[in-house]
Design a protein around this motif. Structure first.
Motif, short mmCIF file in Angstrom:
data_model
loop_
_atom_site.label_atom_id
_atom_site.label_comp_id
_atom_site.label_asym_id
_atom_site.label_seq_id
_atom_site.Cartn_x
_atom_site.Cartn_y
_atom_site.Cartn_z
N GLY A 1 92.55 50.20 -8.83
CA GLY A 1 93.79 49.96 -8.12
C GLY A 1 93.64 49.09 -6.89
N THR A 2 92.52 48.36 -6.78
CA THR A 2 92.33 47.50 -5.61
C THR A 2 93.07 46.18 -5.75
OG1 THR A 2 90.34 46.52 -6.58
CG2 THR A 2 90.04 48.48 -5.22
N GLY A 3 93.42 45.81 -6.96
CA GLY A 3 94.08 44.53 -7.18
C GLY A 3 93.12 43.37 -7.31
N TYR A 4 91.82 43.62 -7.15
CA TYR A 4 90.84 42.54 -7.28
C TYR A 4 90.72 42.12 -8.74
CZ TYR A 4 89.23 43.69 -2.53
OH TYR A 4 89.14 43.91 -1.19
N VAL A 5 90.60 40.82 -8.96
CA VAL A 5 90.35 40.27 -10.29
C VAL A 5 88.92 39.74 -10.29
CG1 VAL A 5 91.03 38.59 -12.03
CG2 VAL A 5 92.78 39.68 -10.60
N LEU A 6 88.03 40.39 -11.03
CA LEU A 6 86.62 40.02 -11.01
C LEU A 6 85.94 40.48 -12.29
CD1 LEU A 6 84.62 42.46 -8.71
CD2 LEU A 6 86.90 42.94 -9.56
N THR A 7 84.71 40.06 -12.47
CA THR A 7 83.94 40.43 -13.65
C THR A 7 83.36 41.83 -13.47
OG1 THR A 7 83.34 38.12 -14.01
CG2 THR A 7 82.02 39.78 -15.16
N LEU A 8 83.62 42.72 -14.44
CA LEU A 8 83.14 44.10 -14.37
C LEU A 8 81.86 44.25 -15.19
CD1 LEU A 8 86.51 46.02 -14.88
CD2 LEU A 8 85.44 45.36 -12.72
#
Length: 302
Positions: free
Chosen positions: A244-251
């Motif tokens: 729920g942080t809103g970050y868009v990144l590679t997991l």
């Protein structure tokens, strides 16, 4: 060689689609001198024809093309149909048999003798979700200095479905979910393979992450500390610790390479206040497991 029996029916002039049958009915109505002019899909006459004639005929054609015609021929017949074709020529179906052969055993240390007892099970890796087993049917003995040995084996006919691993974000009550899933699988049988499937939490590997950052000189002390906290949260998000942080990144993912250089690029894109950064870590190459953070240190460089 494969045969499309439905196409064979169509090639012989038999309509095999609803549109084709509708066209055939309309042509026959005209040929019989009918004066019907309402040919729309909502015409009461054609709706009755569709319900009472067209659909049942399509069911019959599908049964003929998918079941009856294929089972007229040995190559495409199956089950009781194939048994009947064999019976017609006084032949019985052979019973199931186990494949037999030999397998080559190799040992790294060839000193001394080593026995491979009868009944030793050799298990394959998961192949399309299925694990296969072979079993030795003869005693194998490595002599001193011998590194390879062929031993007779037989297919064990104990192929089974591999366990299902479920990936949860950290902090999710995985145990309760797993219990519910296994109840659905083993008690209610919803996966279709009896009790052969066991749902488990994805195995984890633990990693120590060390990161130094250099904020831009234009940031004041409070902004530097806020940046430090945000960068730490960003890294934890990549390792599935926060949602729920809103970050868009590679997991992180199982059976993949997690690149810290890519994570660094994404940090730069997310935080314009970052002048530079340096990870002390090399890439993480995961197998059937998920990387997790054991310790995370994020510090402002000198």
């Amino acid at each position: 060689m494969t045969v499309d029996f439905k196409q064979a029916l169509a090639d012989s002039g038999i309509p095999t689609t609803e549109a084709g049958l509708r066209a055939a009915w309309e042509a026959e109505v005209i040929a019989q001198g009918s004066q019907l002019s309402n040919t729309s899909a909502y015409s009461p006459f054609w709706r009755v024809i569709s319900a009472l004639v067209t659909k049942p005929l399509l069911w019959l054609l599908t049964f003929v093309s998918d079941t009856v015609l294929p089972n007229f021929f040995v190559k495409t017949a199956g089950g009781a149909w194939l048994d009947m074709l064999a019976w017609a020529v006084d032949v019985e179906r052979k019973g199931a048999g186990r494949a037999v052969g030999q397998i080559l055993f190799t040992r790294a240390d060839s000193t001394g003798t080593l026995q491979v007892p009868i009944g030793t099970v050799i298990q394959s890796a998961s192949i399309n979700g299925t694990v296969y087993q072979l079993v030795t049917t003869a005693l194998g003995v490595f002599q001193a200095g011998q590194s390879q040995l062929q031993i007779r084996i037989m297919y064990a006919i104990r192929s089974y479905y591999a366990n299902a691993f479920v990936l949860f974000d950290q902090g999710v009550p995985a145990a309760s979910y797993i219990e519910q899933m296994n109840a659905q699988v083993t008690i209610e049988g919803n996966h279709g393979h009896g009790d052969d499937l066991l749902v488990q939490v994805m195995p984890e590997t633990q990693h120590d992450i060390s990161l130094q950052i250099w904020p831009r000189l234009t940031l004041n002390a409070d902004e530097r500390q806020a940046l430090l906290a945000s960068v730490e949260q960003f890294v934890r998000t990549a390792f599935r610790e926060t949602a729920g942080t809103g970050y868009v990144l590679t997991l992180t993912l199982p059976q993949s390479r997690f690149s810290f250089s890519r994570l660094g690029e994404e940090l730069h894109q997310q935080f314009p206040g970052l002048e530079s950064l340096r990870f002390e870590n090399t890439d993480i190459v995961s197998q059937l497991n998920i990387p997790r953070i054991r310790n995370l240190q994020v510090a402002i460089g000198d």
